[in-house]
Design an enzyme around this catalytic site. Structure first.
Site, PDB file in Angstrom:
ATOM      1  N   CYS A   1       0.820  -1.214   0.000  1.00 21.86           N
ATOM      2  CA  CYS A   1       0.000   0.000   0.000  1.00 21.86           C
ATOM      3  C   CYS A   1       0.852   1.261   0.000  1.00 21.86           C
ATOM      4  O   CYS A   1       0.372   2.339  -0.326  1.00 21.86           O
ATOM      5  CB  CYS A   1      -0.941   0.021   1.201  1.00 21.86           C
TER       6      CYS A   1
ATOM      7  N   CYS B   1     -14.577  -0.833   5.520  1.00 18.41           N
ATOM      8  CA  CYS B   1     -13.458  -1.370   4.736  1.00 18.41           C
ATOM      9  C   CYS B   1     -13.326  -0.513   3.482  1.00 18.41           C
ATOM     10  O   CYS B   1     -14.328  -0.268   2.799  1.00 18.41           O
ATOM     11  CB  CYS B   1     -13.722  -2.810   4.318  1.00 18.41           C
TER      12      CYS B   1
ATOM     13  N   ILE C   1     -12.218  -1.004  -3.335  1.00 14.43           N
ATOM     14  CA  ILE C   1     -11.195  -1.005  -4.361  1.00 14.43           C
ATOM     15  C   ILE C   1     -11.514   0.118  -5.351  1.00 14.43           C
ATOM     16  O   ILE C   1     -12.614   0.675  -5.340  1.00 14.43           O
ATOM     17  CB  ILE C   1     -11.078  -2.371  -5.071  1.00 14.43           C
TER      18      ILE C   1
ATOM     19  N   HIS D   1      -9.159   2.609  -2.837  1.00 16.10           N
ATOM     20  CA  HIS D   1      -7.749   2.323  -2.606  1.00 16.10           C
ATOM     21  C   HIS D   1      -7.103   1.609  -3.792  1.00 16.10           C
ATOM     22  O   HIS D   1      -6.859   0.408  -3.750  1.00 16.10           O
ATOM     23  CB  HIS D   1      -7.624   1.479  -1.334  1.00 16.10           C
TER      24      HIS D   1
END
Lengths: 381, 149
Positions: free
Chosen positions: A85, A203, A206, A326
Site C-alpha cells: 500500500c 473497509c 477497491i 484504494h
C-alpha cells in the site's frame, strides 16, 4: 533534509474505470502534474512509477516506462516501485532522496492501479506467505486489532463507525473521491458484516485511479508561491518481533516519531493529516501513533469531532481511502496530492483553515503480526 | 470430520511450520525456530538468527495456548476455506510466542478472548489450485488446567 519542494500535482478521479487502461490513467495523471508544474517533458531528470497489482492481475510489469513515454519522458532513469500500500509513498521517498543526493533536480512520481476486475477478491500480503495460507486476508488482520482495542480500551463499534461517517462527510467536497454521499452511523453498522467487527462501510473499497507529483530542488522551482516544502520523508519497516502488541504497530509509532524529529515539529504543529484509513480501526490506531491523542484514546478522539473538518486536526479531509477507494499503487501519491492542495489553499469546500503543516501517512503489508512498510511525509508552505 | 487425519496423500500447507501427527498420536505443535547460541525461540522461523546469524533450527514452540484475539471472516473465503471461517492470534503456553492461525470453524460460538485452545491438524481447504491440503487449526481445549495429555 536538503530543500525539496513539490511543484506540481495531478490526479485522475478514483472509481471503476472499466474502459480505461492502467497506462492511460497513469499518463493522464503525469500530464496533469507536468502541466501544473509548468514543465515540459525534457525538464524532468528522473521518474519513479508505483504499482502494486498489475503483475498479478494482468501479467504486466515495468510499466513506468510505458506510462512516461506517453507524456514524452524517455532516456532518463525510470524506476518501477512496489511496496504494497505504500508503493506510491515509497516512490515519493525515493524521488526526494534523489533530489537531496544531487542526482536529479526535477523528478516525477506517478502511481497508478487498475484493480476493478471480476473476482478480485480480498487483498493479501502474498499468496505463498504462511499467514495467507492460514486465511489471513487484509480485513482480518485489522479486525483482530479492533477486537483487542475494544477489549483493552473500551473502544466502541459506534466510534469505529464514526471514522467512516466523518470521512464520507469530508468526501462530499472532493470531486476525485469515489463515494461522496453521506452515511450515518446506523448505515455503517448495518452494512454487511465482512470480518467481525468490521462491516462493509468500514473497509476501503477497491478503485481504479492514478496520481502524480513533481518534486524539485530549490534551483528548479519557478513558481515559489505554489511550491510546497518537504520537511521530512520517512520510510521504515517492521521489527517483526514476537509477540506483537495488536493495539499498536511499533513501526507506526517509530515512523511518526522519526518524521517529527526530522521536521523539527510535534503533533501540535500539524494542521491536517492524510492517513492510511484502509479500515476504520486503522485511522484510530494512527491517531495514537501520530500523537494526535494518547494511546487508547482514538475512539473518543473521533467521537468528539477532533479529527473532523473544523476540529483540532482534520484527518483525511479528502475522504480518505474509505471514500476515495484504494487503488493500491496510486494511494500513497494521492494522499500527497491532497496535502499539497490543502497547503496551497486550493481545496475548495473541504479546505482546512490556515493550513500550514500537512502530513501524509501510509502503511502497507502484513508480516508476522507487524506491518511491512510505513511512510510518514511532512510538508509545509 | 476426522480432525487427526492420517492421510498420507494430502500434503500440509506451509511445510515445516507445524508437526503433522503420525501413528503415535503425539499432539501436533507449531514449529518455530531456535538459535542455540542466543537461546532464543522464533516464530515464524528465520533462516538465520537476527542477532548472531547462526543457522536457526526448527523447534516445537507449543500446541496449547490462549486466544489473544479472534475474528470471523464472513466474506467469500480464499483457498476453499469454510464460510464463515475463524482466525486469531494464540499465545502459546510453551514459548510465550503469539502465533496467527485458524480457529475451529465449527466451534466459533465457544471462542472468546482468553479461551484455552489446542492445535489440531485437519483437512481444510485447498492450495489455491484446488488440491486438498492439511491445515493447522486451534480448537477449544476441554482439558482441565494443568492436566497432562
Amino acid at each position: 533534509m536538503t530543500d525539496v519542494k513539490v511543484i506540481g500535482t495531478g490526479i485522475v478521479p478514483f472509481g471503476k474505470h472499466l474502459e480505461r487502461t492502467l497506462v492511460e490513467m497513469g499518463a493522464e495523471a503525469a500530464f496533469l502534474a507536468l502541466r501544473d508544474a509548468g514543465l515540459s517533458p525534457s525538464g524532468v531528470d528522473a521518474a519513479f512509477f508505483s504499482n502494486g497489482l498489475a503483475s498479478r492481475l494482468f501479467g504486466d510489469q515495468t510499466i513506468g516506462q510505458n506510462v512516461l513515454w506517453e507524456v514524452g519522458i524517455h532516456r532518463i532513469p525510470v524506476v518501477n516501485v512496489e511496496n504494497a500500500c505504500t508503493s506510491g509513498s515509497t516512490a515519493f521517498y525515493l524521488a526526494c532522496n534523489m533530489v537531496t543526493a544531487g542526482q536529479a533536480e526535477t523528478v516525477i512520481v506517478v502511481g497508478a492501479e487498475k484493480m476493478c476486475v471480476p473476482e478480485f477478491g480480498l487483498i493479501n500480503s502474498g499468496e505463498t506467505e504462511i499467514d495467507t495460507q492460514l486465511g489471513m486476508v487484509a480485513p482480518a488482520g485489522f479486525a483482530l486489532r479492533a477486537v483487542r482495542h475494544m477489549h483493552e480500551f473500551g473502544t466502541t463499534r459506534e466510534q469505529l463507525a464514526r471514522v467512516a461517517v466523518k470521512n464520507r462527510r469530508h468526501a462530499a467536497g472532493n470531486p476525485v473521491a469515489q463515494y461522496r454521499d453521506p452515511v450515518s452511523v446506523d448505515e455503517v453498522l448495518e452494512s454487511p458484516m465482512i470480518v467481525d467487527p468490521l462491516t462493509r462501510f468500514q473497509c476501503c473499497p477497491i478503485a481504479d485511479g492514478a496520481a502524480a507529483v513533481v518534486v524539485a530542488a530549490p534551483g528548479a522551482v519557478r513558481d515559489q508561491a505554489r511550491a510546497v516544502r518537504v520537511d521530512a520523508a520517512v520510510l521504515c519497516t517492521g521489527n517483526y518481533e514476537n509477540p506483537q502488541d495488536l493495539t499498536k504497530w511499533e513501526t507506526d509509532y517509530r515512523g511518526c516519531r522519526t518524521a517529527y524529529e526530522k521536521a523539527g515539529i510535534g503533533p501540535a504543529d500539524v494542521s491536517l493529516v492524510e492517513c492510511h484509513d484502509a479500515f476504520t480501526i486503522s485511522e484510530i490506531l494512527h491517531y495514537e501513533a501520530l500523537g494526535l491523542c494518547g494511546p487508547g484514546e482514538g475512539g473518543p478522539f473521533v467521537e468528539e469531532g477532533h479529527s473532523s473538518l473544523g476540529g483540532r486536526v482534520p484527518v483525511n479531509p479528502s475522504g480518505g481511502l474509505l471514500s476515495r477507494g484504494h487503488p493500491v499503487g496510486a494511494t500513497g501519491v494521492a494522499q500527497i496530492v491532497e496535502v499539497v492542495s490543502q497547503l496551497r489553499g486550493e481545496s475548495g469546500s473541504r479546505q482546512v483553515e490556515n493550513a500550514r503543516v500537512g502530513l501524509a501517512h501510509c502503511m502497507g503489508g502484513d508480516k508476522a503480526g507487524d506491518s511491512k512498510s510505513c511512510t510518514v511525509h511532512i510538508f509545509s508552505r | 470430520m476426522n480432525e487427526q487425519s492420517k492421510s498420507t496423500t494430502i500434503q500440509p500447507v506451509n511445510p515445516g511450520t507445524f508437526t503433522v501427527p503420525g501413528d503415535a498420536d503425539i499432539p501436533p505443535e507449531v514449529l518455530g525456530g531456535y538459535c542455540r547460541a542466543c537461546r532464543k525461540l522464533y516464530y515464524p522461523r528465520p533462516r538465520y538468527c537476527p542477532f548472531c546469524l547462526d543457522a536457526v533450527e526448527r523447534r516445537e514452540v507449543g500446541g496449547r495456548g490462549t486466544v489473544h484475539s479472534f475474528t470471523v471472516v464472513r466474506t467469500k473465503p480464499p483457498l476453499g476455506l469454510p464460510q464463515p471461517y475463524c482466525v486469531g492470534y494464540v499465545d502459546l503456553d510453551a514459548s510465550g510466542l503469539r502465533v496467527f492461525g485458524l480457529l475451529d470453524p465449527d466451534r466459533v460460538e465457544d471462542v472468546e478472548l482468553g479461551t484455552r485452545v489446542r492445535l489440531t491438524v485437519r483437512r481444510m481447504g485447498h492450495d489455491g489450485r484446488g488440491e486438498a491440503r492439511l491445515r493447522p487449526c486451534f480448537t477449544p481445549d476441554e482439558r482441565a488446567e494443568g492436566e497432562e495429555s
